[in-house]
Scaffold this motif. Sequence first.
Motif, PDB file in Angstrom:
ATOM      1  N   ASP A 189       0.869  -1.174   0.000  1.00 26.18           N
ATOM      2  CA  ASP A 189       0.000   0.000   0.000  1.00 26.18           C
ATOM      3  C   ASP A 189       0.913   1.233   0.000  1.00 26.18           C
ATOM      4  O   ASP A 189       2.141   1.129   0.049  1.00 26.18           O
ATOM      5  N   ARG A 190       0.308   2.411  -0.054  1.00 23.83           N
ATOM      6  CA  ARG A 190       1.118   3.624  -0.208  1.00 23.83           C
ATOM      7  C   ARG A 190       2.059   3.849   0.974  1.00 23.83           C
ATOM      8  O   ARG A 190       3.228   4.211   0.795  1.00 23.83           O
ATOM      9  N   ALA A 191       1.575   3.640   2.202  1.00 22.67           N
ATOM     10  CA  ALA A 191       2.407   3.871   3.384  1.00 22.67           C
ATOM     11  C   ALA A 191       3.576   2.899   3.439  1.00 22.67           C
ATOM     12  O   ALA A 191       4.713   3.288   3.750  1.00 22.67           O
ATOM     13  N   SER A 192       3.328   1.632   3.128  1.00 26.36           N
ATOM     14  CA  SER A 192       4.397   0.624   3.161  1.00 26.36           C
ATOM     15  C   SER A 192       5.453   0.904   2.092  1.00 26.36           C
ATOM     16  O   SER A 192       6.657   0.752   2.334  1.00 26.36           O
ATOM     17  N   ALA A 193       4.996   1.291   0.913  1.00 24.81           N
ATOM     18  CA  ALA A 193       5.938   1.600  -0.162  1.00 24.81           C
ATOM     19  C   ALA A 193       6.830   2.779   0.218  1.00 24.81           C
ATOM     20  O   ALA A 193       8.044   2.770  -0.042  1.00 24.81           O
ATOM     21  N   LEU A 194       6.254   3.782   0.838  1.00 26.22           N
ATOM     22  CA  LEU A 194       7.039   4.938   1.260  1.00 26.22           C
ATOM     23  C   LEU A 194       8.048   4.534   2.331  1.00 26.22           C
ATOM     24  O   LEU A 194       9.218   4.956   2.301  1.00 26.22           O
ATOM     25  N   ARG A 195       7.622   3.689   3.259  1.00 29.60           N
ATOM     26  CA  ARG A 195       8.521   3.227   4.322  1.00 29.60           C
ATOM     27  C   ARG A 195       9.688   2.444   3.727  1.00 29.60           C
ATOM     28  O   ARG A 195      10.845   2.641   4.110  1.00 29.60           O
ATOM     29  N   PHE A 196       9.402   1.546   2.781  1.00 29.18           N
ATOM     30  CA  PHE A 196      10.470   0.778   2.139  1.00 29.18           C
ATOM     31  C   PHE A 196      11.409   1.713   1.385  1.00 29.18           C
ATOM     32  O   PHE A 196      12.641   1.594   1.481  1.00 29.18           O
ATOM     33  N   GLY A 197      10.841   2.633   0.625  1.00 24.84           N
ATOM     34  CA  GLY A 197      11.659   3.537  -0.172  1.00 24.84           C
ATOM     35  C   GLY A 197      12.613   4.350   0.673  1.00 24.84           C
ATOM     36  O   GLY A 197      13.777   4.549   0.300  1.00 24.84           O
ATOM     37  N   ARG A 198      12.144   4.819   1.824  1.00 23.62           N
ATOM     38  CA  ARG A 198      13.015   5.593   2.709  1.00 23.62           C
ATOM     39  C   ARG A 198      14.100   4.709   3.323  1.00 23.62           C
ATOM     40  O   ARG A 198      15.227   5.155   3.535  1.00 23.62           O
ATOM     41  N   ALA A 199      13.761   3.439   3.567  1.00 25.89           N
ATOM     42  CA  ALA A 199      14.725   2.523   4.188  1.00 25.89           C
ATOM     43  C   ALA A 199      15.878   2.162   3.265  1.00 25.89           C
ATOM     44  O   ALA A 199      16.964   1.784   3.737  1.00 25.89           O
ATOM     45  N   VAL A 200      15.666   2.267   1.947  1.00 27.19           N
ATOM     46  CA  VAL A 200      16.699   1.834   0.994  1.00 27.19           C
ATOM     47  C   VAL A 200      17.354   2.989   0.248  1.00 27.19           C
ATOM     48  O   VAL A 200      18.140   2.755  -0.685  1.00 27.19           O
ATOM     49  N   ASP A 206      -2.718   2.398  -9.794  1.00 24.66           N
ATOM     50  CA  ASP A 206      -2.710   3.522  -8.851  1.00 24.66           C
ATOM     51  C   ASP A 206      -1.725   4.576  -9.343  1.00 24.66           C
ATOM     52  O   ASP A 206      -0.633   4.745  -8.793  1.00 24.66           O
ATOM     53  N   ALA A 207      -2.107   5.289 -10.374  1.00 22.97           N
ATOM     54  CA  ALA A 207      -1.220   6.303 -10.950  1.00 22.97           C
ATOM     55  C   ALA A 207      -0.960   7.436  -9.965  1.00 22.97           C
ATOM     56  O   ALA A 207       0.173   7.929  -9.848  1.00 22.97           O
ATOM     57  N   GLU A 208      -1.986   7.849  -9.243  1.00 21.75           N
ATOM     58  CA  GLU A 208      -1.818   8.938  -8.283  1.00 21.75           C
ATOM     59  C   GLU A 208      -0.848   8.548  -7.174  1.00 21.75           C
ATOM     60  O   GLU A 208      -0.001   9.342  -6.753  1.00 21.75           O
ATOM     61  N   GLY A 209      -0.978   7.305  -6.668  1.00 22.12           N
ATOM     62  CA  GLY A 209      -0.077   6.850  -5.622  1.00 22.12           C
ATOM     63  C   GLY A 209       1.369   6.803  -6.091  1.00 22.12           C
ATOM     64  O   GLY A 209       2.291   7.183  -5.359  1.00 22.12           O
ATOM     65  N   HIS A 210       1.589   6.328  -7.326  1.00 22.93           N
ATOM     66  CA  HIS A 210       2.943   6.307  -7.867  1.00 22.93           C
ATOM     67  C   HIS A 210       3.494   7.729  -8.016  1.00 22.93           C
ATOM     68  O   HIS A 210       4.690   7.959  -7.789  1.00 22.93           O
ATOM     69  N   ALA A 211       2.638   8.665  -8.386  1.00 22.20           N
ATOM     70  CA  ALA A 211       3.075  10.052  -8.518  1.00 22.20           C
ATOM     71  C   ALA A 211       3.506  10.612  -7.165  1.00 22.20           C
ATOM     72  O   ALA A 211       4.530  11.304  -7.057  1.00 22.20           O
ATOM     73  N   ALA A 235       6.869   8.958  -6.272  1.00 18.83           N
ATOM     74  CA  ALA A 235       7.968   9.489  -7.072  1.00 18.83           C
ATOM     75  C   ALA A 235       8.402  10.868  -6.583  1.00 18.83           C
ATOM     76  O   ALA A 235       9.598  11.198  -6.599  1.00 18.83           O
ATOM     77  N   ALA A 236       7.441  11.661  -6.132  1.00 18.70           N
ATOM     78  CA  ALA A 236       7.759  12.997  -5.639  1.00 18.70           C
ATOM     79  C   ALA A 236       8.433  12.953  -4.262  1.00 18.70           C
ATOM     80  O   ALA A 236       9.240  13.828  -3.928  1.00 18.70           O
ATOM     81  N   PRO A 269      14.470   6.437  -7.932  1.00 16.29           N
ATOM     82  CA  PRO A 269      13.502   6.471  -9.033  1.00 16.29           C
ATOM     83  C   PRO A 269      12.442   5.373  -8.907  1.00 16.29           C
ATOM     84  O   PRO A 269      12.688   4.305  -8.339  1.00 16.29           O
ATOM     85  N   ILE A 270      11.280   5.649  -9.486  1.00 14.56           N
ATOM     86  CA  ILE A 270      10.153   4.705  -9.513  1.00 14.56           C
ATOM     87  C   ILE A 270       9.970   4.213 -10.949  1.00 14.56           C
ATOM     88  O   ILE A 270      10.051   4.987 -11.908  1.00 14.56           O
ATOM     89  N   ALA A 271       9.706   2.893 -11.078  1.00 13.11           N
ATOM     90  CA  ALA A 271       9.465   2.277 -12.390  1.00 13.11           C
ATOM     91  C   ALA A 271       8.156   1.508 -12.340  1.00 13.11           C
ATOM     92  O   ALA A 271       7.878   0.803 -11.370  1.00 13.11           O
ATOM     93  N   THR A 272       7.358   1.632 -13.381  1.00 19.53           N
ATOM     94  CA  THR A 272       6.132   0.845 -13.498  1.00 19.53           C
ATOM     95  C   THR A 272       5.572   0.994 -14.907  1.00 19.53           C
ATOM     96  O   THR A 272       6.073   1.785 -15.704  1.00 19.53           O
ATOM     97  N   GLY A 273       4.527   0.227 -15.207  1.00 17.63           N
ATOM     98  CA  GLY A 273       3.859   0.312 -16.506  1.00 17.63           C
ATOM     99  C   GLY A 273       3.703  -0.999 -17.229  1.00 17.63           C
ATOM    100  O   GLY A 273       2.950  -1.096 -18.197  1.00 17.63           O
ATOM    101  N   GLU A 274       4.391  -2.054 -16.775  1.00 19.58           N
ATOM    102  CA  GLU A 274       4.395  -3.309 -17.524  1.00 19.58           C
ATOM    103  C   GLU A 274       3.041  -3.982 -17.612  1.00 19.58           C
ATOM    104  O   GLU A 274       2.756  -4.707 -18.555  1.00 19.58           O
ATOM    105  N   MET A 275       2.173  -3.786 -16.603  1.00 22.16           N
ATOM    106  CA  MET A 275       0.885  -4.472 -16.576  1.00 22.16           C
ATOM    107  C   MET A 275      -0.191  -3.753 -17.380  1.00 22.16           C
ATOM    108  O   MET A 275      -1.269  -4.305 -17.609  1.00 22.16           O
ATOM    109  N   LEU A 276       0.067  -2.538 -17.802  1.00 20.56           N
ATOM    110  CA  LEU A 276      -0.955  -1.741 -18.473  1.00 20.56           C
ATOM    111  C   LEU A 276      -1.069  -2.148 -19.936  1.00 20.56           C
ATOM    112  O   LEU A 276      -0.066  -2.370 -20.617  1.00 20.56           O
TER     113      LEU A 276
END
Length: 376
Positions: free
Chosen positions: A209-220, A236-241, A244-245, A250-257
């Motif tokens: 989810d958004r909170a977990s992703a942010l926590r992981f991103g800060r940890a690495v 979840d385009a808004e969440g990825h935006a 990314a901010a 960097p954030i990567a996604t798009g393969e499933m679309l």
Amino acid sequence: MGDRIEAVRFGRYAVPLAHAVSDAKVATGRQRPLSQIDVLTCEITSRDGVGGLGFSYTTRAGCQAQFAHVKEIGELLIGQDPSDIGKVYDMLLWAGASVGRSGVATQAISAVDTALWDLKARRAGLPLAKLLGAHRDSVKVYNTSGGYLQAPIEEVKEKAGLSLKSGIGGIKIKVGQPDMKEDLRRLAAVREHIGQDTPLMVDANQQWDRASALRFGRAVEELGLVWIEEPLDAYDAEGHAQLAAALDTPIATGEMLSSVPELVRLIDLRAVDFLQPDVPRVGGITPYLKVVALADHAHLQVAPHFVMEIHVHLAAAYPRDSWVEHIEWLSPLFEERLEIEGGRMRVPERPGLGLSLAGRAQEWRLDEVGFRGTGR
């Protein structure tokens, strides 16, 4: 009058993996381990004797539906000028308009579209990258297939080392387990093993989810990752935006679309740093080119997902030096092999995609159907 399509043949194949693999979707019970890749092939022959080969793929489910779709619309290709790729694409879209312009319908058309581009490049005597307008003769390459979650960390480290020794330039491992601390432990072990200067990516396969992703991103942040891939639900385009901010990584996604508008939304929202379109999933080379033109206009990096056999050409034709994903699962289906050296994958010099079906491919063929003109 131009040339005309004389014959079309579609095949459905189940290509087995040497070992089943598991990512975060398996670790959390949403999917079963992946043990084979299902492939839809399209072989087109023109009246002038020029041929083209294209393919699409699915994992776990969907290839039978793709095959059923081309059985219904494939005959419309007979008599068409194979050079009129855009016209043919629109014709096939309208033939299946009632099932939409994304998903199974366009993924089935992708095999046809790719075969037409292959045919056009073969007719010109050029590799597809050269036909499109290459910016380089090789592309950066990273390996994914050695970094899945079912493998113990010592095996992941060993395969990473072997990949680097073979000439591959970067390593990606899977994350997104129920216990994030285990992800961080495995990631730290791989970083230590391959060194600080080796490009390293991670892929969460839409786990957080958004909170977990942010926590992981800060940890690495201090690990210097090239990117964090699919940290959130693919739609979840808004969440990825927001992510990314908030993060330096960097954030990567798009393969499933599976449509151009879905990928354009990521571009418009600045939701990615590395856009990851997938030719078979987005509907073919024709829509892929539309997407990456907009990505370049937005000054984004592009790192196309899977199918290195196609994407090596398209990455070479993108203005910004791009990463291509090395996963060897489809290699047994083809006679030819891609050359890798010094962290880069060379663009084949053979005309078109530079591919032909291997003799043993018939071992994995489950079904086929063909259409042929009357000769009049």
